[in-house]
Design an enzyme around this catalytic site. Sequence first.
Site, mmCIF file in Angstrom:
data_model
loop_
_atom_site.group_PDB
_atom_site.id
_atom_site.type_symbol
_atom_site.label_atom_id
_atom_site.label_comp_id
_atom_site.label_asym_id
_atom_site.label_seq_id
_atom_site.Cartn_x
_atom_site.Cartn_y
_atom_site.Cartn_z
ATOM 1 C CE LYS A 493 -0.207 -0.419 4.982
ATOM 2 N NZ LYS A 493 -0.851 -1.117 6.078
ATOM 3 C CE1 TYR A 719 11.691 32.774 1.834
ATOM 4 C CE2 TYR A 719 11.707 30.380 1.982
ATOM 5 C CZ TYR A 719 11.504 31.541 1.249
ATOM 6 O OH TYR A 719 11.129 31.457 -0.050
HETATM 7 C C1 LIG Z 1 -0.141 -1.873 6.886
HETATM 8 C C2 LIG Z 1 -0.729 -3.082 7.395
HETATM 9 C C3 LIG Z 1 0.044 -4.198 7.708
HETATM 10 C C4 LIG Z 1 1.547 -4.182 7.689
HETATM 11 O O1 LIG Z 1 2.043 -3.562 8.866
HETATM 12 P P1 LIG Z 1 3.604 -3.431 9.163
HETATM 13 O O2 LIG Z 1 3.703 -2.945 10.547
HETATM 14 O O3 LIG Z 1 4.126 -2.457 8.177
HETATM 15 O O4 LIG Z 1 4.172 -4.779 8.965
HETATM 16 C C5 LIG Z 1 -0.603 -5.354 8.033
HETATM 17 N N1 LIG Z 1 -1.948 -5.416 8.102
HETATM 18 C C6 LIG Z 1 -2.732 -4.343 7.849
HETATM 19 C C7 LIG Z 1 -4.204 -4.465 7.977
HETATM 20 C C8 LIG Z 1 -2.148 -3.136 7.504
HETATM 21 O O5 LIG Z 1 -2.906 -2.065 7.267
#
Ligand SMILES: *Cc1c(COP(=O)(O)O)cnc(C)c1O
EC number: 5.1.1.1
Length: 823
Positions: A493, A719
């Site tokens: 993702k 700045y």
């Molecule tokens: C993002 C996510 C993961 C992975 O989590 P990590 O801590 O990056 O391993 C697993 N399950 C769900 C539902 C997630 O949203």
Amino acid sequence: MSINLKSLIPVLKAEWIGSDTDIFVDHISIDSRSLQNGSKTLFFALSGVNNDAHLYIPELIENGVQNFVVQYIPENCSGKANFLVVKNPLDALQEFAGYYRDLFDFPIIGLTGSNGKTIVKEWLNFLLSPDYNIIRSPKSYNSQVGVPLSVIAINGKHNLGIFEAGISTVNEMVNLEKIIKPTIGVLTNIGSAHDEGFQNLEQKINEKLLLFKQSEVIIYQKNEIVDLCLKEFLKDNDSAERQLFSWSFTDNSADVFILKKENKNDTTIIQYKYKGETFSLEIPFSDSASIENAVSCLLVLLYFMYDFGTIQNRMQMLYPVRMRLEVKNGINNCSIIDDSYSSDFQSLKIALDFLESQNKKNASKTIILSDIVQSGFSNEELYTKVAQLIADNKVNRVIAIGTTISSFAAKFSNCITFQNTTEFITQIESLNFNNETILIKGARSFQFEQIVSLLEEKTHETVLEINMDSISHNLNYYKSKLSDDVKIMVMVKAFGYGNGGLEITKLLEHHKVDYLGVAFADEGISLKNGGIKLPIMVLNPESTSFPSIIQYQLEPEIYSIKGLNAFLKIAREKNLKDFPIHIKLDTGMHRLGFEEHNLNELIETLKGNSSVKVKSVLSHLATSDEVKHFDFVLSQINLFDQLSSKLISALNINPIRHILNTSGISNFPNAQFNMVRLGIGLYGVSNDPAEQKYLENVGTLKSIISQVRTIPNGDSVGYGRRFMAEKETRIATIPIGYADGISRLWGNQVGFVVIKNQKASIVGSVCMDMLMVDVSHIDCKEGDSVIIFGESPTVIEMAEALKTIPYEIMTSISQRVKRVFFR
Ligand SMILES: *Cc1c(COP(=O)(O)O)cnc(C)c1O
């Protein structure tokens, strides 16, 4: 090479299961993706801990590969191909390489050391190539697999070999020695670092020296500890013939004593004493590593008895060595593989495999190729082979540059020729490069870097470099923690946590992970459009996206009765049958999911429903890395077990169950159920410092210096004049700012960048597109490379200072920052 397979039966101690006739092979492969595999390929099915090449054999047979070295014959394959069955295919590959090596009898230079092997190898190749047909390890092929593959490329026309051997722990060099059997040994920089894998420096040196068991000479930098190790080594490996040939900056008893190194701008004059006489030569480098590497080369040239003038002439032409193939974004939606500094047959094979692995769906493949300068073959033979190789790789067009290759143009299909690089450049517009993956490969003298710079997309100089090998490493590390039969879903993702969606996903598909996870349907659609075939779960499907989820065969996570009903409605309208869905249970995260009191309604709704099929049941841990909450995690796991069991027995189904994320995999090995969901760990970050050392860094955010200036005491920077110089200060400006994802909290001397391995503190506020750093203590100039994060500072260190988590830093890097992938 043409080898009768049956002659290998005793060499490999193999059992032959195959045809009765004699079979000859002329190509060795271990890469199932290579388009060079064909009926004359002998494929060695190597199995890593987590990646079993036997799985690819049915596909390979379908594609025409007929000969395999295997540990076992995969199901449904017997009778369909020839098999040499061995105990261990990697050992067999090494045995074969050692056997093959013995068919040749010419000098072979073997290089080992902690640093500089590849550079010394490339330089020696350059220095000696006017007089020899050299075979050398391509790139840095120096491992247990790389060395045999390098040696197998020897042919009858070669008369000098240069191979490097790299090891990471004890007992590895013995194998490599048997394959290379160098006659000339070179020990490059040994480093003082305490390497993992060795107890101490002595052990490391002792192990490396084993490469030289049969060498007639050992070339090395003299120092106390190496001398001691050598003494021991010579006791065990006594040989009257053996010569030691040493050099030193400090010890005038060395054979070559370096009297003086004098830096002049970017060059160095090295004055050395050899056989009582003093000489001096110039090299176009000033850093100490390059000087050491150049001196190693000098000793080889002296050993080959080159005269002083030749040595001086050739050494002053040494050049920076590119260690790897780089992919860059090109103009008009092209991708460019930059291999503009090498042209030999072996590296062409590797580059073509890389071209295939990087080619995007619907893009065509183009190669821009110069004359091949050295090969050992006659031109007729060489270009026939090259043309065949290019045809095998289904390259769509060939652009040949150089008088020799042009005269063989008829051998290539769809080939345009140019006499030289300049002629090509004047006509570049007319070639209409568009939506192509372009491999640019040329000998140094053709200066193809000019072509690369013309075809490269011009964006700003900040890039996020992604190390694909580290991703494979990290994946395998987590896979090794899983029990048998536990599947793995990788979370890609948010554009692969900011690292690059499609490219990383393609690699994961090759590694045969079981599932992918994305947050939104759009992310899944772009992966499917990119040709990804793995099943993809969408964590957060909006009901408006259900039609496209169905169209693209994505698999929604369903977390509420409302969502379920909406999906079922569309599913019935479209007459779907057994469409895969995933049921999310809320066990304590309180974000998304069915709760215990929804369960009966969920069961009622799903019962007897045939338009969807529950592929998996999952839940998500609210925490998995803080010991103080471990009791809570266990309660979540218990609740998940209980609720999912209830669902499963009420519906009489057999779905995949999963709850663990990265830290969960590390801390709750008993809760793997049937699958785990790997996220941040793949990208090189663990929440556990003890585990962090097993992971490799994936992303390096880099930029360059745009301008350097010196300001007087009392002047301000940036700045709001938030930095006031308290002395004369040198300031460098870097073209990266908060619009690229660098937090303003990292400015005003909280954060730093790294230039020439030294920290440069960020002075003043971070601007939208730029930031300024104090480089008073660093010898740097415009155009020099700058590291924002990577090995140092790590995103973990940055996150700590900014009171956030690495996830946020990684996913904040703006999409305007170019991603560059390499192996
Ligand atoms: C993002 C996510 C993961 C992975 O989590 P990590 O801590 O990056 O391993 C697993 N399950 C769900 C539902 C997630 O949203």
